[in-house]
Scaffold this active site. Sequence first.
Site, PDB file in Angstrom:
ATOM      1  N   ARG A 177      -1.980  -4.372   4.152  1.00  0.00           N
ATOM      2  CA  ARG A 177      -1.610  -3.481   5.255  1.00  0.00           C
ATOM      3  C   ARG A 177      -0.175  -3.762   5.716  1.00  0.00           C
ATOM      4  NH1 ARG A 177      -2.778  -4.224  11.096  1.00  0.00           N
ATOM      5  NH2 ARG A 177      -1.985  -2.334  12.055  1.00  0.00           N
ATOM      6  N   SER A 202      -4.535   5.640   5.293  1.00  0.00           N
ATOM      7  CA  SER A 202      -4.322   4.190   5.316  1.00  0.00           C
ATOM      8  C   SER A 202      -4.062   3.619   3.925  1.00  0.00           C
ATOM      9  CB  SER A 202      -5.549   3.490   5.904  1.00  0.00           C
ATOM     10  OG  SER A 202      -5.742   3.895   7.236  1.00  0.00           O
ATOM     11  N   GLU A 219     -18.827   5.079  -0.420  1.00  0.00           N
ATOM     12  CA  GLU A 219     -18.114   4.298  -1.435  1.00  0.00           C
ATOM     13  C   GLU A 219     -18.869   4.211  -2.762  1.00  0.00           C
ATOM     14  OE1 GLU A 219     -18.735   3.299   1.676  1.00  0.00           O
ATOM     15  OE2 GLU A 219     -16.749   3.415   2.561  1.00  0.00           O
ATOM     16  N   PHE A 231     -14.674  -2.546   1.591  1.00  0.00           N
ATOM     17  CA  PHE A 231     -15.671  -1.513   1.288  1.00  0.00           C
ATOM     18  C   PHE A 231     -15.693  -1.184  -0.206  1.00  0.00           C
ATOM     19  CE2 PHE A 231     -14.018  -0.301   5.663  1.00  0.00           C
ATOM     20  CZ  PHE A 231     -14.915  -1.119   6.311  1.00  0.00           C
ATOM     21  N   ARG A 273       0.841  -1.215   0.000  1.00  0.00           N
ATOM     22  CA  ARG A 273       0.000   0.000   0.000  1.00  0.00           C
ATOM     23  C   ARG A 273       0.867   1.253   0.000  1.00  0.00           C
ATOM     24  NH1 ARG A 273      -1.690   1.698   6.000  1.00  0.00           N
ATOM     25  NH2 ARG A 273      -0.339   0.313   7.142  1.00  0.00           N
ATOM     26  N   ASP A 287      -8.545  -5.185  13.625  1.00  0.00           N
ATOM     27  CA  ASP A 287      -9.881  -4.650  13.348  1.00  0.00           C
ATOM     28  C   ASP A 287     -10.930  -5.761  13.218  1.00  0.00           C
ATOM     29  OD1 ASP A 287      -9.592  -1.934  13.541  1.00  0.00           O
ATOM     30  OD2 ASP A 287      -8.954  -1.690  11.469  1.00  0.00           O
TER      31      ASP A 287
END
Lengths: 272, 324
Positions: free
Chosen positions: B164, B34, B55, B80, B7, B114
Amino acid sequence: MRDIGKLEEIARQVRIDVVTMLNAAGSGHTGGSLSATDLLVALFFGKINLDPFNPKWVRRDRFVLSKGHAAPAYYAVLSRLGFFDREELLTLRKFGSCLQGHPDCSATPGVEVCSGSLGQGLSVANGMALAARLDGLPIRVYVLLGDGEVQEGQIWEAAMSAAHFKLHNVTALLDNNKLQIDGKVEDIMNIEPLTQKWQAFGWQTIEIDGHNLAQILEALDAAEEVKDRPSIIIASTIKGKGVSIFENKVEYHGVAPTDEELAIALKELGAY
Amino acid sequence: MEKLSTRVEYGKALAELGEKHKEIVALDADLSGSTNTQRFAKVFQDRFFNMGIAEQDLMGTAAGLAVSGKIPFASTFAIFATGRGWEQIRQTIAYASLNVKIVASHGGVTVGEDGGSHQAIEDLALMRIIPNMVVLVPADGIEVRRMIEWAINYQGPVYMRTSRIPFPVIYDSEYCFTLGKGSILREGDDLCLAGIGLMVHHCLEAAELLAAEGISARVINLSTLKPLDWELVVASAQKTGALVTAEEHLVTGGLGSAVSEVLAEHCPVPLQRVGIKDVFGISGKPRDLLEHFGLMPIDIRNAARQVLKNKTRQKHLGLYQVIK
């Protein structure tokens, strides 16, 4: 063109096209096509800046038919403007036709985006407006929404972002015919008070009679005057407008005229 | 071994390429820190649009920018982007084959703490099923950059999944990305380990474990999940007679499914799929989750042992043949 008499004549002919092509197709959306006809005619023949012989002209105004099921009226208008041959109209919804059941930009000259799944067109219009701003193009972006369609949550996401980005070159037209497939909009899922909702989201709102061509043109002009926020023209319309047997009848939302009904419609529309 | 985050490398590459390619715009849904689109936003403020937590509007606006000649990069978390925006991606973007690049971060269970709500384990299936859509899963930070460079010049919708957590670099700066082409990272004759993303590294580590047992495994990176390099899959099946797929995704709909489809039609050899088995994610540290869901090198080794048993049995029964 600002000759109201001529625009009314075009609208009458478009309605004749609509019922004829729907009858030939054997399926499709009669009520919502006829309710939106005057809005489309005023916009396309009285306002919008397009070149049918150069459909991708970069300085053209943009249009998104968010209520994609009104495709017959849209196609009739595009063909009368010269984007494609009028003979194509009778191929609507048929195998191999350039006129798909709902707008497909890959198939039909003059159609800017694919639509048919409700609620998505305003976001696309916003994207077009943002691109125009980046490129310094003084173009306007128009989007036609249905009243039932604003039950979709994405409409309000897009209403929020258009105001946030101050997209004053976006004008939405809301075909407020007060019926949806299952019945009256107010009974299925009430969307009122529409004007206050759009105002609260930061839009200029203009309320008109959606079958009065002079009012539609005035509203389109008024939308252009405002330079700090988007505008919505909330047009009160009659579903099935122009043909007595279709008017305000929820049954004709998604049904094409039979041969008998077509004969009545053509007579009422003065086709012969 | 050097580690890079896919990322972060995406964010850096986009910010760098934005200078040369003025038509690039970036959109995010309140996760730019993020997803790393913030790097682009800092340099090109007027070409970045934060759409807020919306979104569907993100995808629709990206579509509008694309039809007007821009190259929109739309980013948010993978779950999402592909979940909330699936129908917008299908109807408005892919149906017209619009030039929208969806680069979604936080793919897979290594999102970690999360929990299941944020762990995209279905995203590849959701994107792979859409006509016109290209689906990419880079195996390291170098491959991300090559994919972004490629995507700018490709006309059409692209979905790319980033992660991530950082993972090791396997390619050098000479690496060339070609759509629809996988790469052979290690040669071997007994079976083939096919991975995507982080799991490519676990395949390489599993190949080491197998080598210690005297088993030689070919390792391939199938980073173009769609269009899949079916020729490489078939050639690997023909050469080794057994395959293991490895993905940080459900075993249904993703790499395991894609490879199964190719093998079933062209060269049915024994296959084992390493991935998540019809359950949702849970909170935890990435490593603990990789162990919990059976995504570690040792799990790939175990699958390899099983597939080799099946291969021997099938050969014995004369069941497997190459269909040309």
